[in-house]
Design a protein around this motif. Structure first.
Motif, PDB file in Angstrom:
ATOM      1  N   LEU A 189       0.832  -1.206   0.000  1.00 31.76           N
ATOM      2  CA  LEU A 189       0.000   0.000   0.000  1.00 31.76           C
ATOM      3  C   LEU A 189       0.869   1.260   0.000  1.00 31.76           C
ATOM      4  CD1 LEU A 189      -2.936   0.899  -0.010  1.00 31.76           C
ATOM      5  CD2 LEU A 189      -2.887   0.937   2.491  1.00 31.76           C
ATOM      6  N   VAL A 190       1.941   1.266   0.794  1.00 28.31           N
ATOM      7  CA  VAL A 190       2.856   2.412   0.817  1.00 28.31           C
ATOM      8  C   VAL A 190       3.471   2.638  -0.568  1.00 28.31           C
ATOM      9  CG1 VAL A 190       5.052   3.271   1.717  1.00 28.31           C
ATOM     10  CG2 VAL A 190       3.396   2.225   3.265  1.00 28.31           C
ATOM     11  N   ALA A 191       3.871   1.544  -1.220  1.00 31.55           N
ATOM     12  CA  ALA A 191       4.483   1.652  -2.548  1.00 31.55           C
ATOM     13  C   ALA A 191       3.493   2.199  -3.568  1.00 31.55           C
ATOM     14  CB  ALA A 191       5.001   0.290  -2.989  1.00 31.55           C
ATOM     15  N   LEU A 192       2.251   1.760  -3.499  1.00 34.08           N
ATOM     16  CA  LEU A 192       1.222   2.251  -4.417  1.00 34.08           C
ATOM     17  C   LEU A 192       0.954   3.729  -4.210  1.00 34.08           C
ATOM     18  CD1 LEU A 192      -1.362  -0.685  -4.270  1.00 34.08           C
ATOM     19  CD2 LEU A 192       0.072  -0.068  -6.219  1.00 34.08           C
ATOM     20  N   GLU A 193       0.791   4.135  -2.970  1.00 35.63           N
ATOM     21  CA  GLU A 193       0.504   5.536  -2.668  1.00 35.63           C
ATOM     22  C   GLU A 193       1.688   6.434  -2.997  1.00 35.63           C
ATOM     23  OE1 GLU A 193      -2.401   6.576  -1.959  1.00 35.63           O
ATOM     24  OE2 GLU A 193      -3.407   4.700  -1.441  1.00 35.63           O
ATOM     25  N   GLY A 194       2.894   5.863  -3.006  1.00 33.95           N
ATOM     26  CA  GLY A 194       4.102   6.644  -3.315  1.00 33.95           C
ATOM     27  C   GLY A 194       4.439   6.665  -4.791  1.00 33.95           C
ATOM     28  N   ASP A 195       3.534   6.116  -5.637  1.00 34.15           N
ATOM     29  CA  ASP A 195       3.692   6.159  -7.088  1.00 34.15           C
ATOM     30  C   ASP A 195       4.911   5.387  -7.583  1.00 34.15           C
ATOM     31  OD1 ASP A 195       2.790   6.846  -9.629  1.00 34.15           O
ATOM     32  OD2 ASP A 195       4.113   8.593  -9.739  1.00 34.15           O
ATOM     33  N   SER A 196       5.099   4.179  -7.053  1.00 33.87           N
ATOM     34  CA  SER A 196       6.101   3.281  -7.620  1.00 33.87           C
ATOM     35  C   SER A 196       5.672   2.915  -9.045  1.00 33.87           C
ATOM     36  CB  SER A 196       6.203   2.009  -6.772  1.00 33.87           C
ATOM     37  OG  SER A 196       6.964   1.021  -7.422  1.00 33.87           O
ATOM     38  N   PRO A 197       6.606   2.708  -9.977  1.00 34.64           N
ATOM     39  CA  PRO A 197       6.203   2.339 -11.339  1.00 34.64           C
ATOM     40  C   PRO A 197       5.519   0.976 -11.402  1.00 34.64           C
ATOM     41  CG  PRO A 197       8.578   2.209 -11.095  1.00 34.64           C
ATOM     42  CD  PRO A 197       8.058   2.892  -9.873  1.00 34.64           C
ATOM     43  N   CYS A 198       5.858   0.074 -10.461  1.00 32.33           N
ATOM     44  CA  CYS A 198       5.162  -1.212 -10.399  1.00 32.33           C
ATOM     45  C   CYS A 198       5.539  -1.946  -9.124  1.00 32.33           C
ATOM     46  CB  CYS A 198       5.471  -2.081 -11.620  1.00 32.33           C
ATOM     47  SG  CYS A 198       7.080  -2.892 -11.584  1.00 32.33           S
ATOM     48  N   LEU A 199       4.710  -2.903  -8.753  1.00 34.06           N
ATOM     49  CA  LEU A 199       4.997  -3.805  -7.651  1.00 34.06           C
ATOM     50  C   LEU A 199       5.303  -5.182  -8.221  1.00 34.06           C
ATOM     51  CD1 LEU A 199       3.591  -1.488  -6.097  1.00 34.06           C
ATOM     52  CD2 LEU A 199       2.494  -3.232  -4.673  1.00 34.06           C
ATOM     53  N   VAL A 200       6.298  -5.848  -7.661  1.00 33.20           N
ATOM     54  CA  VAL A 200       6.619  -7.221  -8.036  1.00 33.20           C
ATOM     55  C   VAL A 200       6.381  -8.090  -6.804  1.00 33.20           C
ATOM     56  CG1 VAL A 200       8.371  -8.807  -8.911  1.00 33.20           C
ATOM     57  CG2 VAL A 200       8.357  -6.421  -9.682  1.00 33.20           C
ATOM     58  N   LEU A 201       5.309  -8.859  -6.830  1.00 35.29           N
ATOM     59  CA  LEU A 201       4.936  -9.684  -5.680  1.00 35.29           C
ATOM     60  C   LEU A 201       5.498 -11.090  -5.857  1.00 35.29           C
ATOM     61  CD1 LEU A 201       1.215  -8.580  -5.111  1.00 35.29           C
ATOM     62  CD2 LEU A 201       3.353  -7.413  -4.528  1.00 35.29           C
ATOM     63  N   THR A 202       6.247 -11.544  -4.862  1.00 31.57           N
ATOM     64  CA  THR A 202       6.957 -12.816  -4.964  1.00 31.57           C
ATOM     65  C   THR A 202       6.186 -13.949  -4.289  1.00 31.57           C
ATOM     66  OG1 THR A 202       8.192 -12.334  -2.930  1.00 31.57           O
ATOM     67  CG2 THR A 202       9.161 -11.601  -5.010  1.00 31.57           C
ATOM     68  N   GLY A 203       6.694 -15.165  -4.526  1.00 34.56           N
ATOM     69  CA  GLY A 203       6.100 -16.342  -3.892  1.00 34.56           C
ATOM     70  C   GLY A 203       4.789 -16.798  -4.493  1.00 34.56           C
ATOM     71  N   ASN A 204       4.439 -16.255  -5.687  1.00 37.45           N
ATOM     72  CA  ASN A 204       3.176 -16.605  -6.352  1.00 37.45           C
ATOM     73  C   ASN A 204       1.962 -16.322  -5.465  1.00 37.45           C
ATOM     74  OD1 ASN A 204       2.052 -17.451  -8.808  1.00 37.45           O
ATOM     75  ND2 ASN A 204       1.697 -19.523  -8.041  1.00 37.45           N
ATOM     76  N   LEU A 205       2.082 -15.276  -4.640  1.00 35.69           N
ATOM     77  CA  LEU A 205       0.985 -14.884  -3.745  1.00 35.69           C
ATOM     78  C   LEU A 205       0.281 -13.654  -4.318  1.00 35.69           C
ATOM     79  CD1 LEU A 205       2.800 -15.254  -0.298  1.00 35.69           C
ATOM     80  CD2 LEU A 205       1.112 -16.813  -1.289  1.00 35.69           C
ATOM     81  N   TYR A 206      -1.026 -13.737  -4.441  1.00 36.16           N
ATOM     82  CA  TYR A 206      -1.805 -12.638  -5.014  1.00 36.16           C
ATOM     83  C   TYR A 206      -2.219 -11.670  -3.911  1.00 36.16           C
ATOM     84  CZ  TYR A 206      -2.102 -14.750  -9.628  1.00 36.16           C
ATOM     85  OH  TYR A 206      -1.791 -15.251 -10.869  1.00 36.16           O
ATOM     86  N   PRO A 207      -2.326 -10.374  -4.231  1.00 39.59           N
ATOM     87  CA  PRO A 207      -2.697  -9.370  -3.218  1.00 39.59           C
ATOM     88  C   PRO A 207      -4.186  -9.441  -2.889  1.00 39.59           C
ATOM     89  CG  PRO A 207      -2.546  -8.348  -5.375  1.00 39.59           C
ATOM     90  CD  PRO A 207      -2.102  -9.771  -5.557  1.00 39.59           C
ATOM     91  N   ASN A 208      -4.572  -8.766  -1.801  1.00 36.01           N
ATOM     92  CA  ASN A 208      -5.990  -8.729  -1.435  1.00 36.01           C
ATOM     93  C   ASN A 208      -6.749  -7.730  -2.310  1.00 36.01           C
ATOM     94  OD1 ASN A 208      -5.719  -6.087  -0.287  1.00 36.01           O
ATOM     95  ND2 ASN A 208      -4.926  -7.005   1.592  1.00 36.01           N
ATOM     96  N   ASP A 209      -8.041  -7.690  -2.156  1.00 37.09           N
ATOM     97  CA  ASP A 209      -8.894  -6.853  -3.009  1.00 37.09           C
ATOM     98  C   ASP A 209      -8.615  -5.362  -2.832  1.00 37.09           C
ATOM     99  OD1 ASP A 209     -10.070  -9.076  -4.056  1.00 37.09           O
ATOM    100  OD2 ASP A 209     -11.832  -9.019  -2.755  1.00 37.09           O
ATOM    101  N   ILE A 210      -8.248  -4.962  -1.625  1.00 41.28           N
ATOM    102  CA  ILE A 210      -7.957  -3.537  -1.382  1.00 41.28           C
ATOM    103  C   ILE A 210      -6.757  -3.097  -2.231  1.00 41.28           C
ATOM    104  CG2 ILE A 210      -7.168  -1.854   0.343  1.00 41.28           C
ATOM    105  CD1 ILE A 210      -8.700  -3.468   2.448  1.00 41.28           C
TER     106      ILE A 210
END
Length: 356
Positions: A271-292
């Motif tokens: 959430l911090v990365a999104l609000e800080g305008d990162s160009p993208c998030l890379v989520l590891t471990g094949n884990l999907y984010p929550n709906d929020i």
């Protein structure tokens, strides 16, 4: 005929950038420029023919149209390597093939740029190393040394002894701001005193190592799961989001255009990365984010990539990718040509080659 060999102390040092920068600048000054890459190590089938991928791309940029067997007379395919390593006799001598292609391309050209492959000793196993090509073809060599934690001063000194008068000069590439003063006031003068002309010092430019989000996902073996329409955003560096949120925020503010590599279960950092305008998030471990997180990603138009590997493995891949990503985008080609044009001593180069 005048021939310039563009080689380097190691692979991925910026040879394509320098070749294109030199070629475009010399063309702009009214010279007829030829281009050849004698040994190609990146075979790829394009329109039913086997090319070296880099040579095919660079030739298009320089407006040339040589056939593949002329542009890259020695193409190192998988079968080529097997034959070279399994043969009990001496490998075939390809130098005459290279010479014939070079002479044909150089005909009616003011200058021909000859691109190296790998380092200057790459290809020694089949007698096609850069040292031999330079000497056999009577070329003047421009050697690139790219900063990667340190410079290869010893390698440059050995090349000076080995190449002798065939060495035109060196280009020191990708120098970060905190090392620029030492490079210009200490290292460059040292090399000059040892008989090595420093043709230019090119500063580090984050754009040259940048990669699009879509390309990043492909190279990491992941997939974009949100804000697909923004997959052309540019990533210049990366941060690992394994620390506490407060510490992460401090680092994040200092690094713009950084992809954030973080576990799929760390929604606080995401959430911090999104609000800080990162160009993208890379989520590891094949884990999907929550709906929020998915909703905020769509609202803020920040892509999310999901990959199977762990955070450490992905970070190591990212480091290699950003070091070795090829120049393929028009904006990067223009920027690279500008960097070469602005930082290389063209007047010395032309005068030494008799092109003035």
């Amino acid at each position: 005929m005048v021939g310039i060999y563009v080689g380097s102390t190691a692979g991925y040092s910026g040879k394509n950038m320098v070749v294109m920068g030199l070629g475009l600048r010399l063309q702009k000054e009214g010279l007829k420029v030829g281009y050849i890459k004698p040994v190609g190590a990146m075979p790829k089938e394009i329109d039913g023919q086997m090319w070296d991928e880099d040579a095919y791309f660079v030739q298009k940029i320089l407006g040339a149209s040589e056939p593949p067997e002329m542009l890259t007379p020695v193409l190192v395919t998988h079968d080529f390597r097997i034959n070279a390593f399994s043969s009990e006799s001496e490998p075939p001598d390809f130098i005459d093939t290279i010479k014939n292609a070079y002479e044909s391309i150089s005909r009616d050209r003011d200058v021909t740029i000859v691109a190296g492959s790998g380092g200057m000793y790459s290809g020694k196993y089949c007698n096609t190393d850069g040292i031999r090509v330079v000497k056999e073809l009577g070329l003047r060599a421009v050697i690139i040394d790219r900063y990667s934690k340190e410079l290869n001063y010893d390698y440059l000194l050995i090349l000076r002894e080995t190449l002798g008068e065939n060495l035109l000069g060196v280009i020191i590439n990708d120098i970060p701001p905190n090392f620029m003063d030492e490079t210009q006031t200490l290292i460059a003068p040292f090399l000059e005193r040892r008989g090595i002309k420093v043709l230019g010092v090119i500063p580090k430019d984050p754009l040259m190592g940048a990669i699009k989000v879509a390309d990043l996902a492909e190279r990491l073996g992941g997939k974009v799961i949100a804000s697909h329409h923004k997959a052309d955003r540019i990533v210049e560096s990366f941060l690992i989001g394994t620390m506490q949120v407060e510490n992460f925020m401090t680092h994040f503010r200092k690094h713009k255009n950084s992809a954030i590599i973080v576990g799929g279960d760390r929604s606080d950092v995401q959430l911090v990365a999104l609000e800080g305008d990162s160009p993208c998030l890379v989520l590891t471990g094949n884990l999907y984010p929550n709906d929020i997180i998915l909703t905020r990603s769509e609202v803020l138009e920040i892509p999310i990539i999901v990959v199977r590997e762990d955070t450490y493995s992905v970070a190591k891949k990212m480091e290699a990718l950003l070091m070795r990503h090829k120049l393929r985008d028009e904006i990067k080609i223009r920027q690279g040509a500008q960097l070469v044009s602005a930082n290389i001593d063209f007047e010395y180069l032309k005068r030494d080659l008799g092109l003035s």
